[in-house]
Write a protein that holds these residues in place. Sequence first.
Motif, PDB file in Angstrom:
ATOM      1  N   PRO A 143     -17.852 -57.616  15.510  1.00  0.00           N
ATOM      2  CA  PRO A 143     -19.349 -57.967  14.905  1.00  0.00           C
ATOM      3  C   PRO A 143     -19.950 -59.114  15.577  1.00  0.00           C
ATOM      4  N   ILE A 144     -21.269 -58.955  15.527  1.00  0.00           N
ATOM      5  CA  ILE A 144     -22.026 -60.037  16.351  1.00  0.00           C
ATOM      6  C   ILE A 144     -23.198 -60.379  15.317  1.00  0.00           C
ATOM      7  N   ALA A 145     -23.421 -61.778  15.092  1.00  0.00           N
ATOM      8  CA  ALA A 145     -24.441 -62.183  14.018  1.00  0.00           C
ATOM      9  C   ALA A 145     -25.370 -63.173  15.070  1.00  0.00           C
ATOM     10  N   ILE A 146     -26.736 -62.830  14.689  1.00  0.00           N
ATOM     11  CA  ILE A 146     -27.663 -63.554  15.224  1.00  0.00           C
ATOM     12  C   ILE A 146     -28.235 -64.599  14.242  1.00  0.00           C
ATOM     13  N   THR A 180     -20.118 -63.971  17.581  1.00  0.00           N
ATOM     14  CA  THR A 180     -19.222 -63.041  17.716  1.00  0.00           C
ATOM     15  C   THR A 180     -17.973 -63.348  17.109  1.00  0.00           C
ATOM     16  N   PHE A 181     -17.235 -62.621  16.702  1.00  0.00           N
ATOM     17  CA  PHE A 181     -16.030 -62.583  16.106  1.00  0.00           C
ATOM     18  C   PHE A 181     -14.923 -61.712  16.439  1.00  0.00           C
ATOM     19  N   THR A 182     -13.642 -62.228  16.837  1.00  0.00           N
ATOM     20  CA  THR A 182     -12.614 -61.232  17.462  1.00  0.00           C
ATOM     21  C   THR A 182     -11.553 -61.214  16.434  1.00  0.00           C
ATOM     22  N   GLY A 183     -12.045 -61.665  15.042  1.00  0.00           N
ATOM     23  CA  GLY A 183     -11.065 -61.609  13.983  1.00  0.00           C
ATOM     24  C   GLY A 183     -11.601 -62.207  12.729  1.00  0.00           C
ATOM     25  N   PRO A 184     -11.095 -62.415  11.774  1.00  0.00           N
ATOM     26  CA  PRO A 184     -11.640 -62.965  10.569  1.00  0.00           C
ATOM     27  C   PRO A 184     -11.868 -64.672  10.521  1.00  0.00           C
ATOM     28  N   THR A 185     -11.003 -64.975  11.467  1.00  0.00           N
ATOM     29  CA  THR A 185     -10.888 -66.486  11.640  1.00  0.00           C
ATOM     30  C   THR A 185     -11.237 -67.117  12.984  1.00  0.00           C
ATOM     31  N   ILE A 186     -11.751 -66.146  14.027  1.00  0.00           N
ATOM     32  CA  ILE A 186     -11.898 -66.609  15.546  1.00  0.00           C
ATOM     33  C   ILE A 186     -13.538 -66.351  15.603  1.00  0.00           C
ATOM     34  N   ARG A 187     -14.276 -67.206  15.789  1.00  0.00           N
ATOM     35  CA  ARG A 187     -15.728 -67.204  15.916  1.00  0.00           C
ATOM     36  C   ARG A 187     -15.978 -67.955  17.089  1.00  0.00           C
ATOM     37  N   TYR A 188     -16.972 -67.093  18.316  1.00  0.00           N
ATOM     38  CA  TYR A 188     -17.341 -67.515  19.393  1.00  0.00           C
ATOM     39  C   TYR A 188     -18.931 -67.811  19.215  1.00  0.00           C
ATOM     40  N   ASP A 189     -19.554 -69.073  19.251  1.00  0.00           N
ATOM     41  CA  ASP A 189     -20.918 -69.212  19.277  1.00  0.00           C
ATOM     42  C   ASP A 189     -21.604 -69.388  20.538  1.00  0.00           C
TER      43      ASP A 189
END
Length: 102
Positions: free
Chosen positions: A29-32, A70-79
Amino acid sequence: MIRTPQDTFLSDQTLAAARDVAADPGLVPIAITAANGEQCNWCDCPLDLHAQPGYVCSGCPLPAEHVVSTFTGPTIRYDFPACDRHTTDIVATVAQIAGGSR
């Protein structure tokens, strides 16, 4: 751009929904969301310049209008803080990488 309380609320809700969706390993998923005073961290440098020893990227000098997460898992997020011009570049790059084509 500094976030308003409404921006913060909406950003938190959006990030929580994306984090929940990230529990499915088949999705990226990608969040803006709204930026909070960051500078855009994307650049327009050709990749071969970044590979040269001693090259220093100046990056984009514009203030970020959005943060693409973007998330590569429920606990890994890249901003990725992004100006208006680079928001779609970041989304397209994440989608290209997640889709497996480069």
